[in-house]
Design an enzyme around this catalytic site. Structure first.
Site, PDB file in Angstrom:
ATOM      1  N   GLU A 226       9.257  -0.490   4.659  1.00 47.10           N
ATOM      2  CA  GLU A 226       9.238  -1.505   5.724  1.00 47.10           C
ATOM      3  C   GLU A 226       9.142  -2.885   5.104  1.00 47.10           C
ATOM      4  O   GLU A 226       8.844  -3.031   3.909  1.00 47.10           O
ATOM      5  CB  GLU A 226       8.033  -1.292   6.664  1.00 47.10           C
ATOM      6  CG  GLU A 226       6.701  -1.454   5.956  1.00 47.10           C
ATOM      7  CD  GLU A 226       5.561  -1.856   6.871  1.00 47.10           C
ATOM      8  OE1 GLU A 226       5.794  -2.244   8.026  1.00 47.10           O
ATOM      9  OE2 GLU A 226       4.407  -1.793   6.399  1.00 47.10           O
TER      10      GLU A 226
ATOM     11  N   LYS B 140       8.741   5.755  14.322  1.00 51.04           N
ATOM     12  CA  LYS B 140       7.850   4.591  14.236  1.00 51.04           C
ATOM     13  C   LYS B 140       7.927   3.735  15.501  1.00 51.04           C
ATOM     14  O   LYS B 140       9.025   3.395  15.939  1.00 51.04           O
ATOM     15  CB  LYS B 140       8.245   3.699  13.053  1.00 51.04           C
ATOM     16  CG  LYS B 140       8.200   4.387  11.711  1.00 51.04           C
ATOM     17  CD  LYS B 140       8.415   3.373  10.604  1.00 51.04           C
ATOM     18  CE  LYS B 140       8.496   4.066   9.267  1.00 51.04           C
ATOM     19  NZ  LYS B 140       8.607   3.096   8.163  1.00 51.04           N
TER      20      LYS B 140
ATOM     21  N   GLU C  43       1.814  -2.408  13.422  1.00 49.26           N
ATOM     22  CA  GLU C  43       1.470  -2.672  12.030  1.00 49.26           C
ATOM     23  C   GLU C  43       0.075  -2.145  11.750  1.00 49.26           C
ATOM     24  O   GLU C  43      -0.704  -1.931  12.673  1.00 49.26           O
ATOM     25  CB  GLU C  43       1.488  -4.186  11.749  1.00 49.26           C
ATOM     26  CG  GLU C  43       2.835  -4.848  11.893  1.00 49.26           C
ATOM     27  CD  GLU C  43       3.857  -4.296  10.939  1.00 49.26           C
ATOM     28  OE1 GLU C  43       3.495  -3.869   9.835  1.00 49.26           O
ATOM     29  OE2 GLU C  43       5.037  -4.265  11.317  1.00 49.26           O
ATOM     30  N   GLY C  44      -0.211  -1.952  10.463  1.00 48.15           N
ATOM     31  CA  GLY C  44      -1.585  -1.656  10.074  1.00 48.15           C
ATOM     32  C   GLY C  44      -1.871  -0.181   9.846  1.00 48.15           C
ATOM     33  O   GLY C  44      -2.995   0.192   9.542  1.00 48.15           O
TER      34      GLY C  44
ATOM     35  N   ARG D  19      -0.017   0.990  -3.988  1.00 46.32           N
ATOM     36  CA  ARG D  19      -1.030   1.790  -3.293  1.00 46.32           C
ATOM     37  C   ARG D  19      -0.698   3.254  -3.520  1.00 46.32           C
ATOM     38  O   ARG D  19       0.471   3.635  -3.438  1.00 46.32           O
ATOM     39  CB  ARG D  19      -1.030   1.499  -1.794  1.00 46.32           C
ATOM     40  CG  ARG D  19      -1.608   0.143  -1.435  1.00 46.32           C
ATOM     41  CD  ARG D  19      -1.312  -0.201   0.012  1.00 46.32           C
ATOM     42  NE  ARG D  19       0.122  -0.237   0.237  1.00 46.32           N
ATOM     43  CZ  ARG D  19       0.682  -0.282   1.438  1.00 46.32           C
ATOM     44  NH1 ARG D  19      -0.059  -0.295   2.525  1.00 46.32           N
ATOM     45  NH2 ARG D  19       1.992  -0.317   1.551  1.00 46.32           N
TER      46      ARG D  19
ATOM     47  N   ASN E 235       7.095  -6.447   5.771  1.00 41.99           N
ATOM     48  CA  ASN E 235       5.992  -7.049   6.534  1.00 41.99           C
ATOM     49  C   ASN E 235       6.132  -8.558   6.578  1.00 41.99           C
ATOM     50  O   ASN E 235       6.282  -9.203   5.539  1.00 41.99           O
ATOM     51  CB  ASN E 235       4.659  -6.689   5.877  1.00 41.99           C
ATOM     52  CG  ASN E 235       4.368  -5.205   5.972  1.00 41.99           C
ATOM     53  OD1 ASN E 235       4.088  -4.679   7.047  1.00 41.99           O
ATOM     54  ND2 ASN E 235       4.477  -4.507   4.859  1.00 41.99           N
TER      55      ASN E 235
ATOM     56  N   LYS F 238       9.809  -3.064  13.438  1.00 45.18           N
ATOM     57  CA  LYS F 238      10.541  -1.912  12.904  1.00 45.18           C
ATOM     58  C   LYS F 238      11.938  -1.837  13.530  1.00 45.18           C
ATOM     59  O   LYS F 238      12.884  -1.362  12.931  1.00 45.18           O
ATOM     60  CB  LYS F 238       9.770  -0.612  13.204  1.00 45.18           C
ATOM     61  CG  LYS F 238       8.296  -0.599  12.757  1.00 45.18           C
ATOM     62  CD  LYS F 238       8.156  -0.487  11.264  1.00 45.18           C
ATOM     63  CE  LYS F 238       6.727  -0.194  10.816  1.00 45.18           C
ATOM     64  NZ  LYS F 238       5.772  -1.298  10.918  1.00 45.18           N
TER      65      LYS F 238
ATOM     66  N   ARG G 229       5.717  -9.025   2.412  1.00 45.44           N
ATOM     67  CA  ARG G 229       5.592  -7.909   1.458  1.00 45.44           C
ATOM     68  C   ARG G 229       6.597  -6.835   1.834  1.00 45.44           C
ATOM     69  O   ARG G 229       6.554  -6.298   2.931  1.00 45.44           O
ATOM     70  CB  ARG G 229       4.173  -7.329   1.462  1.00 45.44           C
ATOM     71  CG  ARG G 229       3.831  -6.603   0.146  1.00 45.44           C
ATOM     72  CD  ARG G 229       2.503  -5.854   0.206  1.00 45.44           C
ATOM     73  NE  ARG G 229       2.621  -4.776   1.158  1.00 45.44           N
ATOM     74  CZ  ARG G 229       1.648  -4.421   2.017  1.00 45.44           C
ATOM     75  NH1 ARG G 229       0.499  -5.052   2.036  1.00 45.44           N
ATOM     76  NH2 ARG G 229       1.860  -3.433   2.853  1.00 45.44           N
TER      77      ARG G 229
ATOM     78  N   SER H 133      -1.289  -7.878   3.253  1.00 47.85           N
ATOM     79  CA  SER H 133      -2.563  -7.974   2.545  1.00 47.85           C
ATOM     80  C   SER H 133      -2.523  -7.372   1.150  1.00 47.85           C
ATOM     81  O   SER H 133      -1.514  -6.818   0.725  1.00 47.85           O
ATOM     82  CB  SER H 133      -3.667  -7.325   3.386  1.00 47.85           C
ATOM     83  OG  SER H 133      -3.313  -6.009   3.681  1.00 47.85           O
TER      84      SER H 133
HETATM   85  P1  ADP Z   1       2.808   0.155   8.927  1.00 43.84           P
HETATM   86  O1  ADP Z   1       3.461  -1.117   9.354  1.00 43.84           O
HETATM   87  O2  ADP Z   1       1.855   0.687   9.934  1.00 43.84           O
HETATM   88  O3  ADP Z   1       2.228   0.057   7.538  1.00 43.84           O
HETATM   89  P2  ADP Z   1       4.877   1.845   7.698  1.00 43.84           P
HETATM   90  O4  ADP Z   1       6.291   1.822   8.104  1.00 43.84           O
HETATM   91  O5  ADP Z   1       4.568   1.201   6.396  1.00 43.84           O
HETATM   92  O6  ADP Z   1       3.990   1.246   8.880  1.00 43.84           O
HETATM   93  O7  ADP Z   1       4.388   3.354   7.646  1.00 43.84           O
HETATM   94  C1  ADP Z   1       3.084   3.703   7.201  1.00 43.84           C
HETATM   95  C2  ADP Z   1       3.151   4.665   6.020  1.00 43.84           C
HETATM   96  O8  ADP Z   1       3.905   5.824   6.374  1.00 43.84           O
HETATM   97  C3  ADP Z   1       3.835   4.124   4.765  1.00 43.84           C
HETATM   98  O9  ADP Z   1       2.934   3.396   3.960  1.00 43.84           O
HETATM   99  C4  ADP Z   1       4.331   5.386   4.089  1.00 43.84           C
HETATM  100  O10 ADP Z   1       3.293   5.991   3.327  1.00 43.84           O
HETATM  101  C5  ADP Z   1       4.651   6.288   5.265  1.00 43.84           C
HETATM  102  N1  ADP Z   1       6.091   6.174   5.589  1.00 43.84           N
HETATM  103  C6  ADP Z   1       6.667   5.311   6.458  1.00 43.84           C
HETATM  104  N2  ADP Z   1       8.002   5.461   6.490  1.00 43.84           N
HETATM  105  C7  ADP Z   1       8.289   6.449   5.618  1.00 43.84           C
HETATM  106  C8  ADP Z   1       9.508   7.100   5.201  1.00 43.84           C
HETATM  107  N3  ADP Z   1      10.686   6.748   5.700  1.00 43.84           N
HETATM  108  N4  ADP Z   1       9.408   8.086   4.267  1.00 43.84           N
HETATM  109  C9  ADP Z   1       8.214   8.455   3.755  1.00 43.84           C
HETATM  110  N5  ADP Z   1       7.037   7.909   4.114  1.00 43.84           N
HETATM  111  C10 ADP Z   1       7.067   6.904   5.033  1.00 43.84           C
HETATM  112 MG    MG Z   2       3.664  -2.943   8.205  1.00 44.56          MG
HETATM  113 MG    MG Z   3       3.240  -0.251   5.765  1.00 51.41          MG
END
Ligand code: ADP
Ligand code: MG
Ligand code: MG
Length: 542
Positions: A154, A421, A425-426, A518, A156, A331, A136, A161
């Site tokens: 990101e 970051k 994950e999660g 979402r 995945n 990441k 995803r 899910s």
């Molecule tokens: P995870 O693997 O824990 O889901 P993410 O990289 O998706 O990690 O980060 C979690 C959340 O943080 C994302 O769903 C988003 O809402 C926010 N986020 C992450 N990176 C960014 C970014 N570069 N700009 C704005 N929001 C972000």
């Molecule tokens: Mg993720």
């Molecule tokens: Mg995410």
């Protein structure tokens, strides 16, 4: 650019309309398996549940520009192949994620997974050359200058899910459109603007392709799940689809169950699960292992859990994902791909030498790069990062930090527009904007390598939504103070595109299979539904 004015969304609702829509939406969700198991005070679920609650959901779909929606779907095939090639490139993964040279030095979890993989590939037999990814790719809209750009949050590669539940969220909005007069309130709310979403059949197709490739008709697919999982219906819909459309049975097991039930045939490496049914134990050969657990350190409460994970990896079953494919989703890999020439090498036919024969995809490099925000490593000493730092006024560069690498100093200077970051994950693991400097002050130097800095995607402001939760006080961490079931809030919507890839030394069999939206309140930086920050939504294309 679309001329849509986001701040006019959603059309106004009277209290009576709001109540009628909430009733229609929650009844639809309860009738169609858009469900969660309820939270329990002890965080344990009964072995045979008797109640469920509707998943957190959005009442009115989120507006999303049609061109960017289609662009995200079209890019997915390139991303599917790209991550297949990354997973096949052992040297690259060793350098970026390994515990000798890469992020695994600083991050214990990544290092442990990498060491397990290294041991298997050096001392084991390659029992299964194929890998399966159910991916995803997540995006937000970035309001830059006078246009909206699609930017990747990101990618995945494990436990991606909400495919089946997002399909049901889209169906819910389509149903409300057909059944209530409210939707005549906006000219945008027409059937043409609600795209199809068939993610369930697409993800099941990926799993069934792996099952067929394994070649034993009566074998089963193993779902490795977390104990006390509340998001079981999302997984269950895949099981039903596999059985009803593909005649494939599924066995669900936790890592703890597998410590007892799993064994490998010493000569063929076939994975067998023994289940003690009634008086006669049943034996099942496993064709494909689908991980909905083992992506986070808490899935491994003791070292023996890693032993179980590595036993599964050694087997002849096709892993979704294999350890290298899980590591490819780090990441740090996302950041490493942005460095000059790296993406281009993966997309070119040079990829053929890493396996995964496929056409030259270099023509897509610019399109893929256009979806990326700036990223760099906190421990970066790169000339480019040092140059970016030099461009800033001396007063903000952070004097007297001789030993602090340029990557960390740049992150401190640009903190208000950044997120940091780790390799997790999660949800719930990132560090945002103003909290970054204090975090960096406390971060031990040897842990810097575990983190990347990423520019924040600045989403269009002023768009609102109605967020509906079954039990607000227990499921919302950032909205826990309100006891209202429906909350009108300014929101941000994140688009996810699903795809699968079955690959090895030969060609990549892959497809884009659907999407997810979402939506979260703007007051929350995070976006995970399971972590309680956001709700399931769909799109109205504008
Ligand atoms: P995870 O693997 O824990 O889901 P993410 O990289 O998706 O990690 O980060 C979690 C959340 O943080 C994302 O769903 C988003 O809402 C926010 N986020 C992450 N990176 C960014 C970014 N570069 N700009 C704005 N929001 C972000
Ligand atoms: Mg993720
Ligand atoms: Mg995410």
């Amino acid at each position: 650019m679309t001329s849509f004015n986001f701040s006019t969304w959603p059309p106004q609702l009277t209290p009576e309309q709001l109540e009628a829509l909430t009733l229609a939406a929650t009844t639809y969700a309860l009738s169609h398996g858009l469900l969660y198991l309820p939270p329990s005070p002890s965080n344990t679920q009964p072995s045979i549940p008797t109640t469920a609650i509707h998943a957190p959901l959005s009442l009115i779909p989120a507006p999303f520009p049609r061109a960017q929606f289609h662009a995200a779907r079209e890019l997915q095939s390139v991303y599917n192949v790209l991550y297949a090639r990354v997973a096949m490139n052992t040297k690259f993964l060793d350098t970026v994620m390994g515990a000798d040279e890469g992020v695994g030095k600083a991050d214990e979890f990544t290092g442990t997974l990498w060491r397990g993989w290294k041991k298997i590939r050096e001392h084991g037999v390659l029992a299964q050359p194929l890998h399966l990814g159910l991916f995803r790719s997540d995006y937000l809209l970035h309001a830059a200058e006078d246009r909206l750009a699609l930017k990747q949050v990101e990618f995945n590669t494990i436990s991606s899910s909400f495919g089946p539940l997002s399909e049901r969220a889209a169906a819910l909005h389509r149903n409300i459109l057909a059944s209530t007069s409210y939707f005549s309130a906006s000219p945008h709310l027409t059937a043409d603007n609600f795209p199809e979403n068939n993610t369930t059949s697409g993800l099941a197709e990926g799993l069934s392709k792996a099952h067929q490739a394994y070649g034993v008709r009566d074998a089963r697919i193993l779902f490795v799940v977390q104990p006390n999982e509340r998001n079981v219906f999302d997984q269950q819909w895949l099981e039903y689809e596999l059985l009803e459309k593909h005649q494939i049975h599924v066995v669900r097991q936790t890592l703890a169950d597998l410590a007892v039930s799993a064994s490998l045939d010493p000569s063929t490496h076939a994975l067998t699960i023994t289940l003690p049914f009634q008086t006669k134990p049943s034996l099942y050969e496993i064709s494909t292992i689908y991980f909905r657990a083992s992506y986070t350190p808490s899935d491994f409460p003791s070292p023996s859990y890693y032993d179980t994970r590595f036993l599964l990896e050694r087997s002849r079953a096709i892993k979704c994902p294999s350890l290298p494919l899980q590591l490819a989703g780090g990441k740090k890999v996302q950041e490493a791909l942005t460095r000059p020439g790296v993406l281009e090498r993966f997309l070119s036919n040079e990829g053929a030498k890493w396996g995964t024969r496929a056409p030259d995809l270099t023509a897509h490099a610019a399109g893929i790069r256009a979806t990326w925000m700036g990223m760099w490593a906190l421990d970066s000493e790169d000339a480019e990062i040092a140059a970016a730092l030099d461009l800033l006024p001396a007063s903000v560069q952070g004097q007297g930090h001789g030993k602090v690498p340029p990557g960390t100093r740049l992150a401190r200077c640009k903190a208000p527009s950044l997120v940091l970051k780790p390799q997790r994950e999660g949800g719930g693991n990132n560090v945002y904007r103003e909290t970054i400097p204090a975090f960096l002050d406390a971060l031990p130097a040897e842990e810097r390598e575990a983190w990347i800095a990423m520019e924040m995607i600045e989403t269009p402001r002023g768009v609102s939504g109605y967020l509906v939760r079954a039990s607000p006080s227990s499921s919302g961490t950032d909205n826990g103070s309100t006891e209202k079931k429906v909350v009108r809030a300014e929101v941000i919507s994140e688009l996810g595109i699903f795809g699968y890839a079955l690959f090895g030394e030969g060609e990549v069999v892959e497809r884009e299979v659907g999407w997810l939206v979402r939506t979260k309140g703007t007051e929350s930086n995070e976006g995970g539904v399971a972590a309680g920050f956001s709700v399931l939504d769909s799109v109205v294309l504008v």
